[in-house]
Design a protein around this motif. Structure first.
Motif, short mmCIF file in Angstrom:
data_model
loop_
_atom_site.label_atom_id
_atom_site.label_comp_id
_atom_site.label_asym_id
_atom_site.label_seq_id
_atom_site.Cartn_x
_atom_site.Cartn_y
_atom_site.Cartn_z
N THR A 167 -6.83 -8.39 2.19
CA THR A 167 -5.56 -8.53 2.91
C THR A 167 -4.42 -8.48 1.89
OG1 THR A 167 -6.68 -10.01 4.47
CG2 THR A 167 -4.27 -9.93 4.57
N THR A 168 -3.40 -7.66 2.19
CA THR A 168 -2.24 -7.50 1.31
C THR A 168 -0.97 -7.82 2.08
OG1 THR A 168 -3.25 -5.82 -0.11
CG2 THR A 168 -0.86 -5.80 0.04
N VAL A 169 -0.02 -8.46 1.40
CA VAL A 169 1.32 -8.70 1.94
C VAL A 169 2.34 -8.34 0.87
CG1 VAL A 169 2.96 -10.41 2.79
CG2 VAL A 169 0.57 -10.57 3.48
N TYR A 170 3.38 -7.59 1.28
CA TYR A 170 4.51 -7.35 0.38
C TYR A 170 5.77 -7.87 1.05
CZ TYR A 170 8.05 -5.13 -2.51
OH TYR A 170 9.14 -4.90 -3.33
N ASN A 171 6.49 -8.74 0.34
CA ASN A 171 7.73 -9.34 0.81
C ASN A 171 8.88 -8.67 0.06
OD1 ASN A 171 9.78 -10.95 1.73
ND2 ASN A 171 8.84 -12.89 1.13
N GLN A 172 9.45 -7.62 0.64
CA GLN A 172 10.48 -6.86 -0.07
C GLN A 172 11.71 -7.67 -0.42
OE1 GLN A 172 12.05 -3.36 1.94
NE2 GLN A 172 12.34 -2.32 -0.03
N PRO A 173 12.22 -8.55 0.44
CA PRO A 173 13.41 -9.32 0.07
C PRO A 173 13.23 -10.18 -1.17
CG PRO A 173 13.11 -9.37 2.45
CD PRO A 173 11.89 -8.73 1.87
N THR A 174 12.03 -10.69 -1.41
CA THR A 174 11.79 -11.52 -2.60
C THR A 174 11.04 -10.78 -3.70
OG1 THR A 174 9.66 -12.42 -1.88
CG2 THR A 174 11.64 -13.54 -1.10
N GLY A 175 10.54 -9.56 -3.40
CA GLY A 175 9.84 -8.77 -4.40
C GLY A 175 8.45 -9.28 -4.75
N LEU A 176 7.81 -9.99 -3.83
CA LEU A 176 6.47 -10.55 -4.09
C LEU A 176 5.40 -9.66 -3.46
CD1 LEU A 176 4.62 -12.86 -5.12
CD2 LEU A 176 4.97 -13.97 -2.90
N LEU A 177 4.44 -9.22 -4.27
CA LEU A 177 3.27 -8.47 -3.80
C LEU A 177 2.06 -9.38 -3.94
CD1 LEU A 177 1.81 -5.92 -2.82
CD2 LEU A 177 1.82 -5.10 -5.19
N ALA A 178 1.36 -9.61 -2.83
CA ALA A 178 0.27 -10.59 -2.81
C ALA A 178 -0.97 -9.98 -2.18
CB ALA A 178 0.69 -11.82 -2.01
N GLN A 179 -2.13 -10.38 -2.67
CA GLN A 179 -3.38 -9.84 -2.14
C GLN A 179 -4.52 -10.81 -2.33
OE1 GLN A 179 -4.73 -6.01 -3.67
NE2 GLN A 179 -6.78 -6.37 -2.94
N ASN A 180 -5.43 -10.82 -1.35
CA ASN A 180 -6.78 -11.38 -1.52
C ASN A 180 -7.75 -10.24 -1.69
OD1 ASN A 180 -5.88 -13.97 -1.18
ND2 ASN A 180 -6.99 -14.37 0.72
N TRP A 181 -8.71 -10.41 -2.59
CA TRP A 181 -9.79 -9.43 -2.70
C TRP A 181 -11.06 -10.10 -2.20
CZ3 TRP A 181 -13.83 -8.52 -6.75
CH2 TRP A 181 -14.54 -7.33 -6.50
N ASP A 182 -11.57 -9.62 -1.08
CA ASP A 182 -12.80 -10.15 -0.49
C ASP A 182 -13.95 -9.20 -0.81
OD1 ASP A 182 -10.90 -11.78 0.61
OD2 ASP A 182 -11.80 -11.81 2.60
N TRP A 183 -15.01 -9.77 -1.35
CA TRP A 183 -16.17 -8.95 -1.73
C TRP A 183 -17.34 -9.88 -1.98
CZ3 TRP A 183 -17.18 -4.31 -0.54
CH2 TRP A 183 -18.03 -3.47 -1.28
N SER A 184 -18.24 -9.49 -2.84
CA SER A 184 -19.46 -10.27 -3.06
C SER A 184 -19.23 -11.45 -4.01
CB SER A 184 -20.55 -9.37 -3.64
OG SER A 184 -21.66 -10.15 -4.04
N LYS A 185 -19.80 -12.60 -3.63
CA LYS A 185 -19.74 -13.78 -4.49
C LYS A 185 -20.35 -13.50 -5.86
CE LYS A 185 -21.11 -18.68 -4.54
NZ LYS A 185 -21.84 -19.74 -3.80
N ALA A 186 -21.33 -12.60 -5.91
CA ALA A 186 -21.99 -12.27 -7.17
C ALA A 186 -21.02 -11.70 -8.20
CB ALA A 186 -23.12 -11.27 -6.92
N LEU A 187 -19.91 -11.12 -7.73
CA LEU A 187 -18.95 -10.50 -8.65
C LEU A 187 -17.94 -11.50 -9.21
CD1 LEU A 187 -18.82 -7.44 -9.44
CD2 LEU A 187 -20.23 -7.92 -7.43
N GLU A 188 -17.75 -12.65 -8.54
CA GLU A 188 -16.69 -13.56 -8.99
C GLU A 188 -16.83 -13.97 -10.46
OE1 GLU A 188 -14.92 -18.01 -8.28
OE2 GLU A 188 -15.79 -17.04 -6.52
N PRO A 189 -18.02 -14.37 -10.93
CA PRO A 189 -18.09 -14.76 -12.35
C PRO A 189 -17.98 -13.59 -13.32
CG PRO A 189 -20.27 -14.85 -11.32
CD PRO A 189 -19.29 -14.61 -10.23
#
Length: 340
Positions: free
Chosen positions: A103-125
């Motif tokens: 999920t991605t959100v861009y807030n143009q008035p404040t210039g903030l680009l935000a994202q969650n990356w959802d995928w496999s738990k095996a990749l987190e470490p």
């Protein structure tokens, strides 16, 4: 509470030098990522190698230095060049894999680009932050999987980039999206990113959002042989999950799990709080259980995938050249900040 942090690796020099440095520094992580993806593909190496041919040709035509860098990663990690190409092209090779995604959100008035990356738990470490210093071009900081040239990140010219995977009924054989992200991070303006679209826009199924330090952005949906540029809403907000917005007929295939729920929930939160705090609360929202934007890890139905959930959250402010990172999906994990 001490913030959890991803491993950071500093790369400098030419393509071969940087590649070898990454391969050596992340040798164990790259081997684990490769073993994970090969189990996920569950195909003989000969079949996988045959599928890599078109990607090799496209990359050589676009930028031979990328092939040089990947070959050097392989050398440093004690693997084959095809192994590293496989990691970098895995999104296109895994086209239409159905798991909960980003999920991605861009807030143009404040210039903030935000994202969650959802995928496999095996990749987190295994996730790493690469700090890339090139002989020419901007410095790059990218949060990525080991062995890849880039994923989500920002450069010293003030360009930030995010990624959402989409689906396509067409076989994807263009420049892999993770190499496109690296090419974006080597740009110094949105005009240069637009120029890239004239040459390497085909063969991907993804949404890429690029924001600059002046508050301008490109929201690009790639749909195999087509691409679309999206506008923000009348409040200057862009929300994207894992279904097409420009041409909804492209969503005839079953969309990624929870993509519509996550999109609606993000829009709901931002309807009453369009501040940066509101954007951050979108990334942390766990109100919808396994359909949440910040998804708790739980078993996937896919063979060999393991548990799926939010691997990281990232907040990027191009005007300030800051990246705030939050590993995993636990409610009490704080963000930590990097300054370019």
């Amino acid at each position: 509470m001490t913030a959890l942090r991803f491993k950071e690796v500093h790369l400098k020099g030419g393509a071969a030098e940087r590649g070898y440095q990454q391969g050596k520094a992340l040798k164990s992580e790259i081997a684990q990522a490769l073993a994970y993806y090969k189990a996920l593909f569950n195909l003989p190496d000969s079949v996988l190698q045959a599928q890599l041919g078109p990607f090799r040709q496209v990359i050589e035509q676009f930028k031979p230095a990328y092939m040089e860098e990947m070959a050097a990663i392989a050398q440093g990690a004690g693997l084959s060049a095809d192994d590293i190409l496989l990691l970098n092209a895995r999104s296109e090779l895994l086209n239409n894999l159905s798991v909960s995604e980003c999920t991605t959100v861009y807030n143009q008035p404040t210039g903030l680009l935000a994202q969650n990356w959802d995928w496999s738990k095996a990749l987190e470490p295994l996730i790493s932050v690469l700090h890339i210093e090139q002989a020419q071009g901007p410095r790059i900081t990218t949060l990525t999987e080991p062995g890849m040239l880039a994923k989500v990140g920002m450069n010293s010219a003030g360009l930030a980039v995010s990624l959402n995977i989409l689906k396509s009924a067409t076989r994807l054989q263009g420049l892999p999206v993770h190499l496109f992200l690296r090419a974006v991070l080597e740009c110094e303006s949105l005009a240069q990113v637009k120029a890239l679209l004239k040459t390497v826009a085909v063969g991907k199924a993804s949404h890429v959002l690029v924001a600059d330090a002046q508050g301008e952005f490109l929201s690009i949906e790639f749909a195999a042989d087509k691409h679309y540029l999206l506008a923000s809403d009348h409040h200057g907000i862009v929300i994207h999950s894992n279904h097409y917005l420009a041409d909804t007929q492209l969503n005839t295939q079953e969309a990624f799990p929870s993509t519509y729920e996550r999109y609606r929930r993000a829009a709901e939160i931002l309807s009453y709080d369009r501040s940066d705090r509101g954007v951050q609360s979108v990334l942390l929202d766990q109100s919808e259980g396994l359909a949440s934007i910040c998804r708790p890890y739980s078993p996937s139905a896919l063979a060999n995938f393991g548990e799926v959930g939010t691997v990281f959250s990232v907040l990027m402010k191009p005007a300030k050249k800051t990246i705030s990172i939050r590993p995993g999906c636990k409610a009490d994990t704080p963000f930590y900040q990097l300054q370019l």
